[in-house]
Design a protein around this motif. Structure first.
Motif, PDB file in Angstrom:
ATOM      1  N   GLY A 193       0.729  -1.158  -0.096  1.00  0.00           N
ATOM      2  CA  GLY A 193       0.045  -0.014   0.112  1.00  0.00           C
ATOM      3  C   GLY A 193       0.885   1.370   0.022  1.00  0.00           C
ATOM      4  N   ILE A 194       0.163   2.379   0.048  1.00  0.00           N
ATOM      5  CA  ILE A 194       0.721   3.697   0.105  1.00  0.00           C
ATOM      6  C   ILE A 194       0.450   4.403   1.523  1.00  0.00           C
ATOM      7  CG2 ILE A 194       0.329   5.961  -0.878  1.00  0.00           C
ATOM      8  CD1 ILE A 194      -0.630   4.596  -3.439  1.00  0.00           C
ATOM      9  N   ALA A 195       1.534   4.819   1.988  1.00  0.00           N
ATOM     10  CA  ALA A 195       1.650   5.691   3.376  1.00  0.00           C
ATOM     11  C   ALA A 195       0.724   6.785   3.299  1.00  0.00           C
ATOM     12  CB  ALA A 195       3.116   5.786   3.927  1.00  0.00           C
ATOM     13  N   THR A 196       0.167   6.819   4.379  1.00  0.00           N
ATOM     14  CA  THR A 196      -0.750   8.105   4.642  1.00  0.00           C
ATOM     15  C   THR A 196      -0.359   8.977   5.894  1.00  0.00           C
ATOM     16  OG1 THR A 196      -2.506   6.651   6.291  1.00  0.00           O
ATOM     17  CG2 THR A 196      -2.758   6.648   3.595  1.00  0.00           C
ATOM     18  N   TYR A 197      -0.859  10.109   5.999  1.00  0.00           N
ATOM     19  CA  TYR A 197      -1.093  10.952   7.075  1.00  0.00           C
ATOM     20  C   TYR A 197      -2.569  11.165   7.384  1.00  0.00           C
ATOM     21  CZ  TYR A 197      -1.203  15.252   4.567  1.00  0.00           C
ATOM     22  OH  TYR A 197      -1.511  16.432   4.054  1.00  0.00           O
ATOM     23  N   THR A 198      -2.960  11.605   8.627  1.00  0.00           N
ATOM     24  CA  THR A 198      -4.589  12.122   8.668  1.00  0.00           C
ATOM     25  C   THR A 198      -4.744  13.434   8.956  1.00  0.00           C
ATOM     26  OG1 THR A 198      -6.491  11.611   9.488  1.00  0.00           O
ATOM     27  CG2 THR A 198      -4.767  10.900  10.958  1.00  0.00           C
ATOM     28  N   THR A 199      -5.481  14.128   8.515  1.00  0.00           N
ATOM     29  CA  THR A 199      -6.058  15.471   9.169  1.00  0.00           C
ATOM     30  C   THR A 199      -7.170  15.374   9.935  1.00  0.00           C
ATOM     31  OG1 THR A 199      -5.123  16.458   6.962  1.00  0.00           O
ATOM     32  CG2 THR A 199      -6.182  17.956   8.487  1.00  0.00           C
ATOM     33  N   ALA A 200      -7.732  14.184   9.950  1.00  0.00           N
ATOM     34  CA  ALA A 200      -9.179  14.159  10.693  1.00  0.00           C
ATOM     35  C   ALA A 200      -9.044  14.349  12.075  1.00  0.00           C
ATOM     36  CB  ALA A 200      -9.767  12.497  10.277  1.00  0.00           C
ATOM     37  N   VAL A 201      -8.139  14.315  12.822  1.00  0.00           N
ATOM     38  CA  VAL A 201      -8.218  14.888  13.999  1.00  0.00           C
ATOM     39  C   VAL A 201      -8.069  16.190  14.413  1.00  0.00           C
ATOM     40  CG1 VAL A 201      -6.974  12.562  14.514  1.00  0.00           C
ATOM     41  CG2 VAL A 201      -5.586  14.672  14.502  1.00  0.00           C
ATOM     42  N   LEU A 214     -10.527  11.476  18.769  1.00  0.00           N
ATOM     43  CA  LEU A 214      -9.952  11.068  17.234  1.00  0.00           C
ATOM     44  C   LEU A 214      -8.440  10.553  17.261  1.00  0.00           C
ATOM     45  CD1 LEU A 214     -11.976  13.677  15.304  1.00  0.00           C
ATOM     46  CD2 LEU A 214     -12.538  11.285  15.378  1.00  0.00           C
ATOM     47  N   SER A 215      -7.641  11.272  17.953  1.00  0.00           N
ATOM     48  CA  SER A 215      -6.272  10.496  18.206  1.00  0.00           C
ATOM     49  C   SER A 215      -6.228   9.354  18.497  1.00  0.00           C
ATOM     50  CB  SER A 215      -5.542  11.874  19.169  1.00  0.00           C
ATOM     51  OG  SER A 215      -5.604  13.068  18.393  1.00  0.00           O
ATOM     52  N   LYS A 216      -7.007   9.080  19.737  1.00  0.00           N
ATOM     53  CA  LYS A 216      -6.907   7.536  20.098  1.00  0.00           C
ATOM     54  C   LYS A 216      -7.502   6.586  18.986  1.00  0.00           C
ATOM     55  CE  LYS A 216      -8.976   4.741  23.691  1.00  0.00           C
ATOM     56  NZ  LYS A 216      -9.610   4.752  25.209  1.00  0.00           N
ATOM     57  N   GLN A 217      -8.588   7.036  18.323  1.00  0.00           N
ATOM     58  CA  GLN A 217      -8.970   5.981  17.373  1.00  0.00           C
ATOM     59  C   GLN A 217      -8.086   5.927  16.216  1.00  0.00           C
ATOM     60  OE1 GLN A 217     -12.628   7.661  15.277  1.00  0.00           O
ATOM     61  NE2 GLN A 217     -11.918   6.903  13.491  1.00  0.00           N
ATOM     62  N   PHE A 218      -7.286   7.022  15.805  1.00  0.00           N
ATOM     63  CA  PHE A 218      -6.508   6.920  14.581  1.00  0.00           C
ATOM     64  C   PHE A 218      -5.357   6.309  15.098  1.00  0.00           C
ATOM     65  CE2 PHE A 218      -9.331   9.645  12.626  1.00  0.00           C
ATOM     66  CZ  PHE A 218      -9.346   9.241  11.246  1.00  0.00           C
ATOM     67  N   LEU A 219      -4.763   6.342  16.182  1.00  0.00           N
ATOM     68  CA  LEU A 219      -3.631   5.742  16.555  1.00  0.00           C
ATOM     69  C   LEU A 219      -3.911   4.111  16.843  1.00  0.00           C
ATOM     70  CD1 LEU A 219      -2.344   7.971  19.512  1.00  0.00           C
ATOM     71  CD2 LEU A 219      -1.020   7.268  17.746  1.00  0.00           C
ATOM     72  N   SER A 220      -4.985   3.779  16.933  1.00  0.00           N
ATOM     73  CA  SER A 220      -5.421   2.339  17.247  1.00  0.00           C
ATOM     74  C   SER A 220      -5.302   1.905  15.750  1.00  0.00           C
ATOM     75  CB  SER A 220      -6.757   2.188  18.055  1.00  0.00           C
ATOM     76  OG  SER A 220      -8.010   2.686  17.028  1.00  0.00           O
ATOM     77  N   GLU A 221      -5.722   2.446  14.786  1.00  0.00           N
ATOM     78  CA  GLU A 221      -5.772   2.330  13.464  1.00  0.00           C
ATOM     79  C   GLU A 221      -4.529   1.784  12.742  1.00  0.00           C
ATOM     80  OE1 GLU A 221      -8.514   4.537  11.598  1.00  0.00           O
ATOM     81  OE2 GLU A 221     -10.177   4.059  12.725  1.00  0.00           O
ATOM     82  N   TRP A 394      -5.139  11.374   4.105  1.00  0.00           N
ATOM     83  CA  TRP A 394      -6.380  10.743   4.236  1.00  0.00           C
ATOM     84  C   TRP A 394      -7.465  11.464   5.197  1.00  0.00           C
ATOM     85  CZ3 TRP A 394      -9.366   7.093   2.398  1.00  0.00           C
ATOM     86  CH2 TRP A 394     -10.423   6.445   3.238  1.00  0.00           C
ATOM     87  N   VAL A 395      -8.634  11.380   4.756  1.00  0.00           N
ATOM     88  CA  VAL A 395      -9.686  12.013   5.622  1.00  0.00           C
ATOM     89  C   VAL A 395     -10.813  11.041   5.488  1.00  0.00           C
ATOM     90  CG1 VAL A 395     -11.298  13.694   6.279  1.00  0.00           C
ATOM     91  CG2 VAL A 395      -9.072  14.394   5.418  1.00  0.00           C
ATOM     92  N   ASP A 396     -11.328  10.138   6.571  1.00  0.00           N
ATOM     93  CA  ASP A 396     -12.304   9.248   6.772  1.00  0.00           C
ATOM     94  C   ASP A 396     -13.678   9.724   6.384  1.00  0.00           C
ATOM     95  OD1 ASP A 396     -12.183  10.163   9.188  1.00  0.00           O
ATOM     96  OD2 ASP A 396     -12.618   8.213   9.933  1.00  0.00           O
ATOM     97  N   HIS A 397     -13.805  10.574   5.622  1.00  0.00           N
ATOM     98  CA  HIS A 397     -15.261  10.782   5.388  1.00  0.00           C
ATOM     99  C   HIS A 397     -15.447  10.915   3.957  1.00  0.00           C
ATOM    100  CE1 HIS A 397     -14.981  15.360   5.667  1.00  0.00           C
ATOM    101  NE2 HIS A 397     -14.057  14.975   4.642  1.00  0.00           N
TER     102      HIS A 397
END
Length: 466
Positions: A193-201, A214-221, A394-397
């Motif tokens: 796959g392709i490495a991501t970062y997230t702005t969703a937090v 949200l930080s806890k959620q994305f860390l767990s993912e 990556w934004v999860d919406h």
């Protein structure tokens, strides 16, 4: 790689119609997407459909923040004469030359050239052309690009105004560089796959509790790279950055994004006060057109280990040339819906590769993640010297509206395998979110939860045909 005999053989179809729809989502109600200069966006898309005499269709997206989407939609509709009646094979035989004619149409050019509403509109059409081609060939767009010869890729690009930076001959040489290792590099991307970062937090309108959750959620993912919006209030930024650092620790990367809020001197002063949080980059610190200011900010922040990232609002390949050549960006951010779509992005990827500046695409929005995964897969397989420091946002919406949505697992994009550009919307999405008469919008207006003052003014129906 594509053989000369099979190249474009499946594309002998004629485009017989173009339609465009105004699709919007009420993201402002939850402040999703909020930042220092766009406090309450409604993520929106102009959805382009190309119909052919074979019955096959192509679907394209360009992205806005709500109001003004109808302006882009009308512009797309006004460009129909440049594509309806054309043969797809003839377009792709020398698409760089075709794009030059489109972007330099004798009267419309005065509105651009190659920027603003015109750029967004041409991008939506070009993205639909690529989706159509990929469906006819039975491949995802990234695979078509990866399988193309250097000469075929170069033929897709308009090199006008670029040859002082990169020539066609240089581009071919660069594309030859990793040719022998393409199969191994492709297998690595497909397998891992392709490495991501997230702005969703980190949207600016989120409170501290939501940031923590949200930080806890994305860390767990499995996410290790995070971005936070900054720029409206320094003390708020310090508090919010302290909060997210407490959540993600110091071993993970943190980026910040001002979305063009500051002047040059203000950006330098503000960022020096945020150095304690060790941001990897400051994104869009000032006007997206100001090359000189970006260079000055880059030089001022270099001693602190902070780079400058920009490009999501960069108008065209000529602006990118100046940012890359001047040292005004340390992270190159392409956007799949700006400029003239896929082809102009290819020009930027080549220039970034020449200067060995990491490409970290902007995504989120509506359809941006879906499209940009194809572009980044091509870049990593055919052009990039490394995968280090090359993340895709990556934004999860707003993935559910698509028939083949982007998928991220363990903080990595899973490279798509369905034919096309991942841009086809579900019928129920169009039914519910067409603006202003879709089911969801009618319910919001009737309930009083949403008021749009622009609807009090007369609007032309779409499509507007003469």
């Amino acid at each position: 790689m594509c053989s000369s005999e099979s190249y474009l053989s499946s594309l002998d179809v004629q485009i017989v119609d173009l339609t465009v729809e105004d699709i919007r989502f009420p993201t402002s109600l939850e402040l999703d997407g909020s930042d220092a200069i766009h406090p309450s966006p409604d993520y929106a898309a102009c959805y382009v459909v190309l119909n052919t005499n074979s019955g096959q269709r192509g679907f394209g997206i360009t992205f806005t923040l709500g109001r003004g989407n109808e302006i882009v939609a009308h512009c797309i509709d006004s460009l129909r004469f440049l594509v309806v009646g054309c043969n797809l094979k003839e377009i792709f035989t020398n698409m760089g030359a075709w794009l030059y004619k489109v972007n330099n149409e004798g009267q419309l050019r005065w509105l651009g050239p190659e920027k603003g509403v015109i750029g967004l509109s041409v991008g939506g059409i070009v993205n639909a052309l690529w989706d159509l081609r990929a469906r006819l060939e039975g491949k995802p767009v990234w695979k078509i690009l990866v399988d193309s010869t250097p000469e075929q890729i170069v033929s897709l690009i308009d090199f006008t105004y670029l040859t002082d930076c990169i020539t066609e001959e240089e581009a071919i040489t660069m594309l030859e560089k990793y040719r022998e290792s393409v199969e191994d590099r492709e297998k690595d991307i497909v397998d891992n796959g392709i490495a991501t970062y997230t702005t969703a937090v980190g949207w600016l309108g989120y409170d501290d509790n939501k940031i923590r959750r949200l930080s806890k959620q994305f860390l767990s993912e499995g996410f290790t790279d995070f971005k936070m919006k900054v720029g409206s209030n320094l003390q708020d930024d310090i508090r919010r950055l302290k909060t997210i650092r407490e959540c993600i620790g110091w071993e993970n990367n943190l980026m910040v994004d001002a979305n063009q809020k500051w002047s040059c001197g203000q950006a330098i002063d503000w960022m020096k006060k945020l150095t304690e949080f060790k941001p990897l980059w400051i994104e869009e610190p000032t006007s997206p057109d100001d090359v000189i200011a970006h260079k000055q900010i880059s030089e001022a922040l270099h001693p602190y280990g902070i780079g400058v990232a920009t490009g999501e609002a960069c108008q065209n390949r000529v602006m990118f040339k100046q940012f890359l050549a001047s040292g005004g960006m340390q992270f190159c951010q392409i956007d799949s819906a700006r400029m003239s779509g896929v082809n102009e992005v290819l020009a930027v990827l080549l220039m970034a590769a020449k200067y060995d500046i990491p490409v970290c695409p902007h995504a989120g929005g509506v359809g941006l993640c879906e499209m940009v995964q194809h572009l980044q897969a091509f870049y990593l397989i055919r052009l990039s010297s490394s995968q280090k420091n090359r993340w895709t946002e990556w934004v999860d919406h707003l993935h559910w509206p698509f028939t083949n949505p982007a998928v991220v697992k363990s903080a990595r994009y899973i490279v798509p395998n369905a034919p096309g550009y991942s841009t086809e919307l579900k019928e129920e999405c169009k039914r519910d979110y067409a603006y202003p008469n879709g089911k969801v919008w009618k319910e919001l207006f009737n309930s009083g939860k949403y008021v749009d003052p622009s609807l009090k003014q007369k609007m032309f129906p779409l499509p507007h045909k003469i």
